[in-house]
Design a protein around this motif. Structure first.
Motif, short mmCIF file in Angstrom:
data_model
loop_
_atom_site.label_atom_id
_atom_site.label_comp_id
_atom_site.label_asym_id
_atom_site.label_seq_id
_atom_site.Cartn_x
_atom_site.Cartn_y
_atom_site.Cartn_z
N THR A 1 51.34 33.83 51.97
CA THR A 1 51.68 34.54 50.73
C THR A 1 50.53 34.43 49.74
O THR A 1 50.04 33.31 49.49
N TRP A 2 50.11 35.56 49.20
CA TRP A 2 48.98 35.55 48.28
C TRP A 2 49.18 36.67 47.25
O TRP A 2 50.07 37.52 47.42
N ILE A 3 48.36 36.64 46.22
CA ILE A 3 48.54 37.62 45.13
C ILE A 3 47.31 38.52 45.04
O ILE A 3 46.18 38.03 45.00
N ASN B 1 50.39 41.86 42.46
CA ASN B 1 51.49 41.98 43.42
C ASN B 1 51.46 40.81 44.41
O ASN B 1 50.38 40.39 44.82
N THR B 2 52.66 40.36 44.81
CA THR B 2 52.73 39.32 45.83
C THR B 2 52.66 39.98 47.20
O THR B 2 53.38 40.94 47.48
#
Ligand code: NDP
Length: 445
Positions: free
Chosen positions: A64-66, A71-72
């Protein structure tokens, strides 16, 4: 039913959707069949094939990253730790859109044998994520790499599992992985290789695969009572591997007549000029037609076909998989080509492989010829462990020595097992024996 067929059937039944994994296991087992069938009952009693063909461990995780817009984003990450009987797990990290569990498992399996063949104390692994740097900013690549490392760092270690670079994970990504792992563990060691030279990276990181190919040719011809000096070479590709192969081939006294990209190929009767090839393809990112324009006396041919029709002593396919089909194999054989030393993985179609073998062309195993990369990543790891940095000369000396040793091992196995000119089986059997011996000596674990 033969033990090997039982295992092939079991994998197909248990993993029906993992076609790539099924294929690589089937091909490998077919190659080592004569060895296994000699002592089938002993192998079966120790479940040796199950313990080799099924990975030790498979990590699958969410990354999981932004992104830059806030936005995720979620990707799928993997690390398959296949076999560590010979040493710490070691293998590439691939960041590419079509990465999946099947590919990771197949590639992890192949790394076991590639590292074993290279004769270095390393097991096999592969990892990655269905993420591509294409269309991403540098900060996005950094945040993604950090998120990937955060999920995986607890399973890594210089004596446990070592990450190397692969498609989509080059020097930039390896740098971000190194930084994040260092921050999380406070340890600076060789658990990530393919790093920048300022923090433990080795000389010849980019050159190793390409340089290793002519070195393998040099060793193989020497063992056949020949010399590479003055031999003509047809080479395909004009990427990192091909450019460095062309350079080293020329330095060893060969004459490289061709090079190609996906648009077309060049025939240069005076010998491909490596500096010009590098300038055009790597620096200027131009096409092979531009090389021909600047090189008087060379000829440009549209389309990738035709390159293997040029008469040569040694062929170095360094472009893409399956670039040698049956037609190309026929040209190579009719022209009396002595040897094919591939940089590209699986350079020939199965029919072409059989044709070349049947017509006396020495098709050397790609996993041996392009082993320069795994050799030099191991050399980086050794330097990191010693907290030393060898000179470029020392690294190249070691590379040449290891390529020679790999070639020796393949030749000896071919002779000993009576494989005629089946060097691919020679490589598979040699690698299998190394892992088998280590596993037997360590007991049933
Ligand atoms: P690159 O993508 O840098 O270069 C590939 C070259 O081949 C490019 O010049 C490309 O042209 C050209 N090409 C593409 N399609 C064709 C075609 N149909 N006919 C002729 N030329 C073509 O790759 P690398 O140099 O890194 O790798 C080359 C091969 O070596 C690949 O098969 C790869 O799997 C294998 N290999 C690479 C390793 C690595 O770490 N780099 C490790 C082990 C194996 P264009 O410029 O038009 O794209």
């Amino acid at each position: 039913m033969a033990y090997i067929d039982e295992i092939i059937g079991r994998i197909a039944e248990e993993y029906p959707e993992q076609k790539e994994y099924q294929r690589v296991v089937r091909e490998f087992l077919t190659s080592i069949r004569p060895v296994v069938e000699k002592e089938e009952e002993r192998y079966r009693a120790d479940a040796i094939l199950e313990r080799m063909m099924f990975p030790d461990r498979e990590h699958a995780f969410r990354v999981t990253w932004i992104d830059d817009a806030g936005n995720t984003r979620v990707n799928h990450g993997y690390r398959v730790q296949f076999n560590n009987a010979l040493g710490p797990y070691k293998g590439g990290i691939r960041f590419e859109e079509d990465v999946n569990a099947d590919k990771m498992k197949a590639l992890g399996f192949q790394m076991v044998w590639k590292n074993a063949l290279a004769g270095l104390p390393a097991g096999g692994a592969k990892g990655g994520a269905d993420f591509s740097w294409k269309g991403k900013s540098d900060r996005e690549v950094m945040r993604f790499s950090q998120a990937y490392a955060k999920e995986l760092f607890r399973y890594l270690g210089a004596d446990e599992d070592i990450l190397t670079s692969d498609i989509g994970a080059g020097i930039r990504e390896m740098g971000y992985l190194t930084g994040q792992i260092r921050k999380l563990t406070n340890i600076c060691d060789g658990r990530v290789v393919g790093k920048g030279s300022a923090f433990g990276g080795t000389h010849l990181r980019d050159e190793a695969i390409g340089y290793g190919i002519p070195y393998y040719a040099e060793a193989a011809l020497k063992m056949a009572g020949e010399s590479v000096e003055g031999k003509t070479v047809t080479l395909s590709g004009a990427g990192m591997v091909a450019i460095h192969a062309a350079q080293k081939a020329e330095e060893l006294g060969m004459k490289v007549l061709t090079a190609s990209d996906s648009d077309g190929w060049v025939y240069d009767p005076e010998g491909i000029e490596p500096d010009l090839l590098r300038q055009v393809k790597l620096e200027e990112k131009a096409r092979m037609s531009e090389y021909a324009r600047r090189r008087p006396g060379s000829e440009y041919h549209d389309g990738p076909e035709g390159i293997w029709e040029v008469k040569c002593d040694i062929a170095l396919p360094c472009a893409v998989s399956h670039e040698i089909g049956l037609d190309q194999a026929r040209f190579l054989a009719e022209n009396g080509t002595f040897a094919v030393c591939p940089g590209s993985n699986e350079p020939a179609t199965p029919e072409a492989v059989e044709y070349l073998k049947a017509h006396g062309v020495r098709l050397y195993p790609y996993q041996a010829c392009n082993a320069g990369g795994v050799v030099v990543t191991s050399l980086e790891f050794s330097q990191d462990a010693m907290h030393l940095r060898w000179s470029e000369k020392e690294v190249e000396y070691q590379l040449r020595y290891h390529m020679y040793e790999i070639c020796r091992l393949v030749e000896d196995t071919v002779q000993e097992c009576g494989l005629k000119n089946d060097y691919i089986a020679g490589a598979d059997i040699a690698a299998f024996r190394r892992v088998y011996d280590a596993m037997c000596a360590q007991g049933i674990v």
